[in-house]
Design an enzyme around this catalytic site. Structure first.
Site, PDB file in Angstrom:
ATOM      1  CB  THR A  12      -0.920   0.148   1.270  1.00  0.00           C
ATOM      2  OG1 THR A  12      -1.771  -1.000   1.061  1.00  0.00           O
ATOM      3  CG2 THR A  12      -1.851   1.267   1.462  1.00  0.00           C
ATOM      4  CB  THR A  88       0.940  -4.015   6.543  1.00  0.00           C
ATOM      5  OG1 THR A  88      -0.434  -3.915   5.654  1.00  0.00           O
ATOM      6  CG2 THR A  88       1.298  -2.956   6.370  1.00  0.00           C
TER       7      THR A  88
HETATM    8  N1  LIG Z   1      -1.335  -2.074   3.813  1.00  0.00           N
HETATM    9  C1  LIG Z   1      -0.935  -2.901   3.208  1.00  0.00           C
HETATM   10  O1  LIG Z   1       0.120  -2.701   2.797  1.00  0.00           O
HETATM   11  C2  LIG Z   1      -1.836  -3.924   2.629  1.00  0.00           C
HETATM   12  C3  LIG Z   1      -1.881  -4.312   1.265  1.00  0.00           C
HETATM   13  N2  LIG Z   1      -2.632  -5.443   0.735  1.00  0.00           N
HETATM   14  C4  LIG Z   1      -0.467  -5.280   1.088  1.00  0.00           C
HETATM   15  O2  LIG Z   1       0.001  -5.915   2.085  1.00  0.00           O
HETATM   16  O3  LIG Z   1       0.526  -5.033   0.267  1.00  0.00           O
END
Ligand SMILES: NC(=O)C[C@H](N)C(=O)O
Length: 325
Positions: A12, A88
């Site tokens: 993200t 994340t």
């Molecule tokens: N907040 C994030 O980065 C979630 C995203 N879906 C990822 O893990 O790439």
């Protein structure tokens, strides 16, 4: 001035919204760095564009490649530390893998974001800035792989994602956060124990993962055993490691086939214990050969078993590795 390498992998933190308002990969590592001019006064930055993916697409093989790259970069005497940007969702698995594979005193910091770079109140730039702040500090040496988000510093082996959207999405289980990043300084609250290093040139991804629920249908385990595709099995059991009695014959079949079976808990904190006689019926899981994992989550235990099976480790050594987080 210190030189820090940024390795960008996506997530993200590197995303922006499309016409429909949905997040898609949009920004390179170089663009992320250029959007934070404050970094210029702090250190010299070199960028490696490793990949640009949502971390749901991150695989153990890719994590292993990333670990090889980090090892190479760290050997370079020119580089004082590494910052990795990562989604994340699987960040805790990547962080855990790097932590057990990388044996270096240089800081390795992973960061991410909960809001896309074009979203209102996006947290990415602040998190990258804080990650670099941690990376250039002498006191960040010899702390293993660290994760910095939302002003908090966490150690890789205790880290878990606890919220789907909150900016304070991460938490260190079985303890508090390792430290914090304020406007003025970087504070550590305690010292981490260096993890036992796993030495391997390969990863064996043939490790299945099963979460136990009430009334669990053990046919799933029998199918895993009979299709001969797996060398290992992680069981995420109830509470302190209990499972319904009728699963035992399936586990025995897995062990007889030579599969390594590792027991972990669905609970967020604590570790599995061999406490309840009723839990394994009249059989003792440990005596049967099930490995009890000491205080790491199922997903992390899976990463650990993949690395140990990929390496040249004997059965007793594999058990020993699971006696610590
Ligand atoms: N907040 C994030 O980065 C979630 C995203 N879906 C990822 O893990 O790439």
């Amino acid at each position: 001035m210190k030189k820090i390498k940024l390795i960008s992998t996506g997530g993200t933190i590197a995303m922006g919204e499309n016409k429909e308002g949905k997040l898609i990969p949009k920004f390179t590592g170089k663009e992320l760095i250029e959007s934070i001019p404050e970094l210029e006064e702090m250190c010299e930055v070199e960028v490696n564009e490793f990949c640009n993916i949502d971390s749901s697409q991150m695989t153990p093989e890719r994590m292993f490649k990333l670990a090889q790259l980090v090892k190479e970069e760290i050997r370079n005497s020119d580089i004082d530390g590494i910052v990795i940007t990562h989604g994340t969702d699987t960040l805790q698995e990547t962080a855990y893998m790097l932590n057990v594979l990388i044996d270096s005193s240089k800081p390795v910091i992973i960061t991410g974001a909960m809001r896309g770079a074009t979203e209102l109140g996006s947290d990415g730039s602040a998190n990258i800035y804080q990650a670099f702040k941690v990376a250039v500090k002498e006191k960040s040496k010899d702390q293993g792989v660290l994760v910095v988000l939302n002003n908090e510093i966490h150690t890789a082996h205790l880290l878990t994602k606890r919220h789907t959207t909150n900016l304070a999405a991460f938490r260190s289980t079985n303890s508090g956060r390792l430290g914090e990043v304020t406007k003025e300084e970087v504070n550590y609250f305690y010292k981490t124990m260096p993890p036992k290093n796993i030495k391997t040139d390969a990863i064996n991804t043939k490790v299945a993962f099963v979460k136990i629920v009430s009334g669990f249908n053990s046919t799933i385990i029998d199918m895993l055993v009979s299709n001969n595709e797996f060398d290992g099995l992680i069981i995420e059991a109830f509470g302190s490691g209990t499972i319904p009695n009728y699963i035992l014959p399936s586990l025995e079949r897995a062990l007889n086939k030579g599969m390594k079976v590792v027991l972990t808990s669905r609970c967020l904190e604590g570790k599995v214990h061999n406490t309840y006689a009723a839990a394994g019926g009249d059989k003792d899981l440990e005596e049967m050969g099930v490995i009890f994992s000491d205080g790491i989550s199922g997903p992390k235990a899976r990463i650990k078993l993949m690395l140990l099976l990929g390496g040249d480790y004997k059965d007793e050594e594999i058990c020993d590795f699971f006696k610590e987080a």
